[in-house]
Design a protein around this motif. Sequence first.
Motif, PDB file in Angstrom:
ATOM      1  N   SER A 225      64.829  57.687  66.697  1.00 52.61           N
ATOM      2  CA  SER A 225      65.490  58.243  65.665  1.00 52.61           C
ATOM      3  C   SER A 225      66.148  56.814  65.056  1.00 52.61           C
ATOM      4  CB  SER A 225      66.380  59.279  66.018  1.00 52.61           C
ATOM      5  OG  SER A 225      67.413  59.286  64.949  1.00 52.61           O
ATOM      6  N   ASP A 227      68.812  56.892  63.156  1.00 52.65           N
ATOM      7  CA  ASP A 227      70.186  57.126  62.903  1.00 52.65           C
ATOM      8  C   ASP A 227      70.802  57.065  64.241  1.00 52.65           C
ATOM      9  OD1 ASP A 227      70.103  57.366  60.135  1.00 52.65           O
ATOM     10  OD2 ASP A 227      70.248  59.646  60.134  1.00 52.65           O
ATOM     11  N   THR A 228      69.936  57.382  65.395  1.00 50.82           N
ATOM     12  CA  THR A 228      70.503  57.539  66.731  1.00 50.82           C
ATOM     13  C   THR A 228      70.770  56.150  67.334  1.00 50.82           C
ATOM     14  OG1 THR A 228      69.851  59.577  67.150  1.00 50.82           O
ATOM     15  CG2 THR A 228      70.252  58.547  69.117  1.00 50.82           C
ATOM     16  N   THR A 230      70.799  53.175  65.507  1.00 51.14           N
ATOM     17  CA  THR A 230      71.660  52.580  64.798  1.00 51.14           C
ATOM     18  C   THR A 230      73.179  52.802  65.189  1.00 51.14           C
ATOM     19  OG1 THR A 230      70.435  52.283  62.735  1.00 51.14           O
ATOM     20  CG2 THR A 230      72.683  51.925  62.576  1.00 51.14           C
ATOM     21  N   GLY A 231      73.598  54.081  65.483  1.00 52.27           N
ATOM     22  CA  GLY A 231      74.660  54.477  66.039  1.00 52.27           C
ATOM     23  C   GLY A 231      75.207  53.834  67.449  1.00 52.27           C
TER      24      GLY A 231
END
Length: 394
Positions: A225, A227-228, A230-231
């Motif tokens: 993912s 977003d996951t 990157t976070g």
Amino acid sequence: MPPLLPVAEAQARLIAAFDLLDTETLPITEALGRWAAAPVIAQRTQPARDLSAMDGYAVRHADLPGPLALIGESAAGRPFEGTLSAGETVRIFTGAALPAGADTVMIQEEVARDGTRVMLVGEGPKRQGGNVRRRGLDFAQGDTLVAVGERLTPARLAVAATGGVGSVTVRRRVRVAIAATGDELVEPGTPAGPDALPESNRLLLRALLADLPVEVVDLGILPDSLDTLTGAFAAMHADLLVTTGGASVGDHDLVRPALEAAGGTIDFWRIALRPGKPLMAGRLGPAAVLGLPGNPVSAFVTALLFVKPLVAHLAGAADPFPHSTRAPLGEALPPNDHRTDYLRAELRDGVAHVATIQDSSMLLTLARAGCLIVRPPHAPAAERGDSAEILMIA
């Protein structure tokens, strides 16, 4: 696609891109495995006095073979306080101070003693100074015992202690964050269906780094993912981020875009080696980033060639790269292409026997290997018995 980067060039670029970590001072009892960040200097001379190398009798060589009058004893820590005169001897033990006036030790096996009368009956010391450890034989005050960039091994710590050193300056531990990526991965020991794979690379990396001064931060298994990922990357606090999987060019290979989305940059990507071509190197803030392939053998080889050397460099090693040796080949090998090959092999009776199948997913082959045969780019065919470069891995 840019051309594949040669292994040596990629290693050199990686080391040149990152400075050594800050220093700290540790008691020598806590410094095993660190690299010296300042010279370790002898604070005393060793031995501090002329000492006996054997159990026997301290004498003047000119007085041999005797007879000699026994006038006292010298033991380690309890020296004879008088001065030896002509025709006299002192009983002496290994490590004891040589009495003033003496210049030689005759060993007890070659001596006949009758009360206080001592006589040499064997061949005896051939020269003046025989069986004596002279002051400063090992080192002198002010000598460098451990140079900057040398590792503090058990022997180097021992010589530092003998040199009167109580603390050493080293680089602080390297904080290494490790993450595995992939929707198919599950934790080892949990039920895994036919579409799941027990994750092994984090364990492999921790084990490879176990002999280095590191603090490992386990980021766990991260899904495919953007977003996951990157976070997780943006929230990471470490000197080095190591990921496995997701570093290639497929639709689900998201490590590179996630790193860039988190504010990171890529220095180089895709190396001319087999296995491990998709290796990626970059930076995220002050931290180094190494994106390793997900196949476990590829992860192992790239960790051996890049992760461990970078950690050693950050920790202050003057020579961070693995050293190779040589062994005869047990089988003939075909010519190589433009990539450096690292072939799993078993070392039997000093001969390197290459594994028949070199698929980068095959962990059992790696587990049974004792070395990697290094085949340079465009290496010609090799015959059985030819000498080959190898890296020991077991």
